[in-house]
Design an enzyme around this catalytic site. Structure first.
Site, PDB file in Angstrom:
ATOM      1  N   ASP A   1      19.410  24.231  17.680  1.00 23.09           N
ATOM      2  CA  ASP A   1      18.007  24.606  17.501  1.00 23.09           C
ATOM      3  C   ASP A   1      17.755  24.838  16.011  1.00 23.09           C
ATOM      4  O   ASP A   1      18.373  25.706  15.393  1.00 23.09           O
ATOM      5  CB  ASP A   1      17.724  25.886  18.296  1.00 23.09           C
ATOM      6  CG  ASP A   1      16.240  26.187  18.423  1.00 23.09           C
ATOM      7  OD1 ASP A   1      15.419  25.347  17.997  1.00 23.09           O
ATOM      8  OD2 ASP A   1      15.899  27.258  18.948  1.00 23.09           O
TER       9      ASP A   1
ATOM     10  N   ASP B   1      12.820  19.635  17.220  1.00 22.55           N
ATOM     11  CA  ASP B   1      13.707  20.590  16.544  1.00 22.55           C
ATOM     12  C   ASP B   1      14.830  21.138  17.400  1.00 22.55           C
ATOM     13  O   ASP B   1      15.529  22.067  16.975  1.00 22.55           O
ATOM     14  CB  ASP B   1      12.878  21.746  15.983  1.00 22.55           C
ATOM     15  CG  ASP B   1      12.160  22.535  17.068  1.00 22.55           C
ATOM     16  OD1 ASP B   1      12.014  22.009  18.190  1.00 22.55           O
ATOM     17  OD2 ASP B   1      11.743  23.673  16.804  1.00 22.55           O
ATOM     18  N   GLU B   2      15.053  20.601  18.599  1.00 26.15           N
ATOM     19  CA  GLU B   2      16.180  21.096  19.387  1.00 26.15           C
ATOM     20  C   GLU B   2      16.679  20.030  20.347  1.00 26.15           C
ATOM     21  O   GLU B   2      15.952  19.125  20.746  1.00 26.15           O
ATOM     22  CB  GLU B   2      15.811  22.375  20.155  1.00 26.15           C
ATOM     23  CG  GLU B   2      14.707  22.211  21.159  1.00 26.15           C
ATOM     24  CD  GLU B   2      14.465  23.488  21.957  1.00 26.15           C
ATOM     25  OE1 GLU B   2      15.450  24.156  22.346  1.00 26.15           O
ATOM     26  OE2 GLU B   2      13.285  23.804  22.205  1.00 26.15           O
TER      27      GLU B   2
END
Length: 361
Positions: free
Chosen positions: A12, A106-107
């Site tokens: 993350d 983003d993860e």
């Protein structure tokens, strides 16, 4: 190989959008910034850690964020830039395994049980990935490592920012028993409050409740809660997640009440959806109109047709029907359209994707 033999990493990025903005504009480093919105209108898409100290969070109305942090700096979102950086990160993941399941820009989850470098330790892999992300992009990432996706995601929040936590198989049950119930991934504020009323404050409290009790009070989710607190979460890392919904929305700088103005905005939103449908080579049968009123109350209206649609005019015709279905009770601050029931339903499910458009009206 048993499920306990799996090695799953959840990576993350730390305050991704805001961190990219601070990276590209060094004068913003160390300052509280919010990506998206303005001090008067809109919604915060992301907040830097400096802003989070004041209570600023994503999805918060910009007016609220500005009140909490008077020195908050609002920065316009640049999704093309975020996608560019996200792709660099994705390429790093693929150096270790092809089993990469992106959740957003983003993860992502990675299954490194069998990895391309034959590393025996998932913990070492996570350290190496985070090092390479920093060297390549200048950004920091956090990671959680464990035997399934649920525990890995919970663990990735533990040492944020720029940290990681490993929960080895023999530690799983004790870790979950001690975990505060609000930190269980998938248990939001409302559900947590309900659990408090039932005397459930941590994993140990949850574990003491019989499955029948949880099913009675929490429905189908009760069975899920019964399993996860025992470390049972068999979902595999799915590298080819297929979109089930595609949409776009717009928050207006001034509330609108005229149907003419609404149709002008929906025309632009429908055009954006047509572009994205063509890019992803998909079509759908269900159009949903999303409306947020000036008092922040939300309403949706949907219509399903018997054929697949993918053209702007088709989308707009149905959107017009939905607009005229009933009168608007208040002025409108946000309109959105999404297309679901896509021609991908025979494939694996992916969470809906929506994009906040940056039109200037």
């Amino acid at each position: 190989m048993t499920l306990e033999d799996r090695k799953i990493i959840h990576v993350d990025m730390d305050a991704f959008y805001a961190s990219v903005e601070q990276l590209d504009a060094p004068e913003l480093k160390g300052k509280p910034i919010a990506v998206g919105g303005s001090s008067q209108r809109g919604v915060v898409a992301a907040a830097s850690y400096e802003a989070r100290k004041y209570g600023v969070r994503s999805a918060m109305p910009s007016v609220t964020a500005a009140r909490l942090c008077p020195d908050l700096i609002f920065v316009k979102a640049r999704f093309e830039r975020y996608r560019e950086v996200s792709q660099q990160i994705r390429e790093i993941f693929l150096d270790y395994t092809d089993l990469v399941e992106p959740l957003s820009l983003d993860e992502a989850y990675l299954d490194v049980t069998e990895n391309k470098l034959n590393y025996p330790s998932a913990t070492i892999i996570a350290y190496d990935i985070r090092r390479r992300i920093y060297e390549t992009t200048g950004l920091t990432a956090s990671a959680g490592i464990s035997v399934n996706k649920f525990i890995a995601k919970v663990a990735s929040d533990y040492n944020k920012p720029n940290g990681q936590k490993t929960i080895v198989p023999e530690e799983v049950l004790e870790f979950l028993e001690q975990l505060e119930i609000r930190k269980f991934h998938g248990i939001g504020k409302v559900t947590a409050e309900k659990m408090y009323q039932h005397g459930i404050f941590n994993g140990a409290d949850l574990k003491r409740k019989p499955i029948e009790y949880l099913a009675e009070h929490f429905g189908k989710s009760g069975v899920y809660y019964y399993n996860i607190v025992r470390g049972v979460h068999e979902s595999a890392v799915k590298p080819d997640r297929i979109r089930k919904s595609l949409g776009a929305e717009r928050t207006f700088s001034d509330n609108i009440s005229s149907e003419i103005f609404m149709m002008e905005r929906l025309d632009q939103i429908a055009e954006e959806i047509e572009r994205r449908l063509a890019k992803n080579k998909v079509a759908g049968k269900t159009i949903t109109l999303k409306i947020k009123y000036s008092d922040f109350k939300m309403q949706t209206r949907s219509k399903t047709v018997d054929h697949y649609i993918f053209k702007k005019q088709q989308i707009l015709e149905i959107a017009t029907e939905l607009v005229r279905q009933e009168s608007f009770r208040e002025s409108v601050r946000l309109l959105g359209l999404s297309l679901s029931n896509l021609n991908t339903e025979d494939k694996e499910e992916e969470e809906p994707v929506e994009v906040q458009l940056e039109f200037k009206f």
